[in-house]
Enzyme design. Structure first.
Site, PDB file in Angstrom:
ATOM      1  N   HIS A   7      21.531  90.869  35.384  1.00  0.00           N
ATOM      2  CA  HIS A   7      20.864  91.907  34.587  1.00  0.00           C
ATOM      3  C   HIS A   7      21.545  93.245  34.825  1.00  0.00           C
ATOM      4  O   HIS A   7      21.419  93.837  35.893  1.00  0.00           O
ATOM      5  CB  HIS A   7      19.393  91.974  34.991  1.00  0.00           C
ATOM      6  CG  HIS A   7      18.588  92.958  34.210  1.00  0.00           C
ATOM      7  ND1 HIS A   7      17.852  93.962  34.808  1.00  0.00           N
ATOM      8  CD2 HIS A   7      18.398  93.084  32.873  1.00  0.00           C
ATOM      9  CE1 HIS A   7      17.232  94.664  33.873  1.00  0.00           C
ATOM     10  NE2 HIS A   7      17.553  94.151  32.694  1.00  0.00           N
ATOM     11  N   GLU A  34      24.074  90.360  31.422  1.00  0.00           N
ATOM     12  CA  GLU A  34      23.375  90.994  30.306  1.00  0.00           C
ATOM     13  C   GLU A  34      23.651  92.478  30.441  1.00  0.00           C
ATOM     14  O   GLU A  34      23.577  93.033  31.549  1.00  0.00           O
ATOM     15  CB  GLU A  34      21.870  90.719  30.398  1.00  0.00           C
ATOM     16  CG  GLU A  34      21.014  91.372  29.315  1.00  0.00           C
ATOM     17  CD  GLU A  34      20.607  92.793  29.626  1.00  0.00           C
ATOM     18  OE1 GLU A  34      20.169  93.506  28.692  1.00  0.00           O
ATOM     19  OE2 GLU A  34      20.738  93.234  30.795  1.00  0.00           O
ATOM     20  N   ASP A  36      24.036  96.583  28.109  1.00  0.00           N
ATOM     21  CA  ASP A  36      23.468  97.412  27.048  1.00  0.00           C
ATOM     22  C   ASP A  36      24.531  98.303  26.417  1.00  0.00           C
ATOM     23  O   ASP A  36      25.426  98.799  27.104  1.00  0.00           O
ATOM     24  CB  ASP A  36      22.366  98.309  27.622  1.00  0.00           C
ATOM     25  CG  ASP A  36      21.385  97.544  28.489  1.00  0.00           C
ATOM     26  OD1 ASP A  36      20.470  96.953  27.919  1.00  0.00           O
ATOM     27  OD2 ASP A  36      21.543  97.550  29.729  1.00  0.00           O
ATOM     28  N   HIS A  49      22.330 101.810  29.865  1.00  0.00           N
ATOM     29  CA  HIS A  49      20.979 101.381  29.507  1.00  0.00           C
ATOM     30  C   HIS A  49      20.166 102.505  28.881  1.00  0.00           C
ATOM     31  O   HIS A  49      19.729 102.401  27.742  1.00  0.00           O
ATOM     32  CB  HIS A  49      20.230 100.840  30.726  1.00  0.00           C
ATOM     33  CG  HIS A  49      18.844 100.371  30.404  1.00  0.00           C
ATOM     34  ND1 HIS A  49      17.736 101.182  30.535  1.00  0.00           N
ATOM     35  CD2 HIS A  49      18.396  99.192  29.918  1.00  0.00           C
ATOM     36  CE1 HIS A  49      16.667 100.522  30.145  1.00  0.00           C
ATOM     37  NE2 HIS A  49      17.031  99.309  29.772  1.00  0.00           N
ATOM     38  N   GLU A 109      23.060  93.749  24.578  1.00  0.00           N
ATOM     39  CA  GLU A 109      21.872  94.324  23.955  1.00  0.00           C
ATOM     40  C   GLU A 109      22.250  95.606  23.229  1.00  0.00           C
ATOM     41  O   GLU A 109      22.733  96.557  23.848  1.00  0.00           O
ATOM     42  CB  GLU A 109      20.787  94.621  24.982  1.00  0.00           C
ATOM     43  CG  GLU A 109      19.565  95.259  24.340  1.00  0.00           C
ATOM     44  CD  GLU A 109      18.511  95.743  25.323  1.00  0.00           C
ATOM     45  OE1 GLU A 109      17.705  96.603  24.934  1.00  0.00           O
ATOM     46  OE2 GLU A 109      18.510  95.270  26.474  1.00  0.00           O
TER      47      GLU A 109
END
Length: 254
Positions: A7, A34, A36, A49, A109
């Protein structure tokens, strides 16, 4: 076998969304990460993020109000420890170059943009294609309309619907909580990306699977929960602690 994704990298141990966090996640045995994406003022996709950089750098302000060169002047590592001093913000291009060589899979993301005409989808897909990662990328967002746009532009890329309670309320999509498998199926997306709390419902993963939808769940840091995810058929387990979760999943496999 569930894929294990760090993450924002191995963010329990290194400054999130930095090269150091990505490298550590891979070293710990994660299949990928994962992460952003935001766009800078000059249209460069970067790995970050929050909308602002106040939390995780020695600078202040919004990503979309600064150029990439301006952002590169700030330190994005020292807040986590002196050993990370000098970490700079990564561009998506730098991230994809690293991922191509070191990761089996990556979940990108896309953050909701301040401007409706933002080219964040086009720029992201362009770089995914440049690094020949179409079969190793999952695009996801809390902005499901943004994901529909991505789906239209690149039907072959995997698309996921992120959701948790706060985002559901903010985006007025309460129907996803009534019947999430049907909601995601109606969108025609490949994945559901729920917060782990939504997997408490008995048989929910099976309901997604029956509709041909994979599940990528976040954020799983407890070994027994990771093992439950694996046993239920979750495709991607997203964790801040790749070392802990890799060990937990291996224990189930053995």
């Amino acid at each position: 076998m569930s894929l294990i994704l760090g993450h924002r990298g191995a963010s329990a141990y290194a400054p999130d969304n930095t090269r150091a966090a990505f490298e550590l996640a891979v070293q710990m045995g994660a299949d990928g990460v994962e992460t952003d994406i935001h766009l800078t003022k000059d249209g460069i996709p970067v790995i970050q993020h929050n909308y602002e950089i106040d939390r995780n750098s020695n600078g202040k302000g919004y990503v979309e109000e600064m150029t990439f060169e301006e952002l590169k002047q700030f330190d994005f590592g020292a807040w986590k420890g002196e050993q990370f001093k000098g970490e700079r913000i990564m561009s998506l291009e730098e991230c994809m170059e690293f991922a191509e060589k070191n990761m089996k899979f990556i979940n990108l993301e896309l953050k909701q943009t301040m401007h409706v005409d933002s080219p964040i989808v086009e720029k992201t897909i362009e770089l995914v294609k440049k690094y020949h990662m179409l079969d190793r990328v999952l695009l996801s967002s809390f902005d499901h309309k943004l994901m529909q746009k991505a789906q239209l532009q690149c039907p072959e890329i995997l698309i996921g619907a992120l959701y948790d309670e706060s985002e559901v309320k903010q985006n007025n999509i309460s129907e996803i909580l009534k019947d999430a498998p049907q909601y995601v199926a109606d969108l025609g997306f490949d994945f559901a990306n729920p917060h782990v709390d939504y997997l408490c419902e008995e048989g929910i993963v099976d309901k997604f699977t029956e509709k041909g939808i994979g599940v990528a769940v976040w954020t799983v840091d407890k070994p027994y929960i990771a093992q439950q995810c694996f046993e239920r058929g979750v495709k991607c387990v997203i964790t801040n602690k790749p070392d802990v979760i890799v060990k937990a999943i291996r224990a189930v496999c053995d």
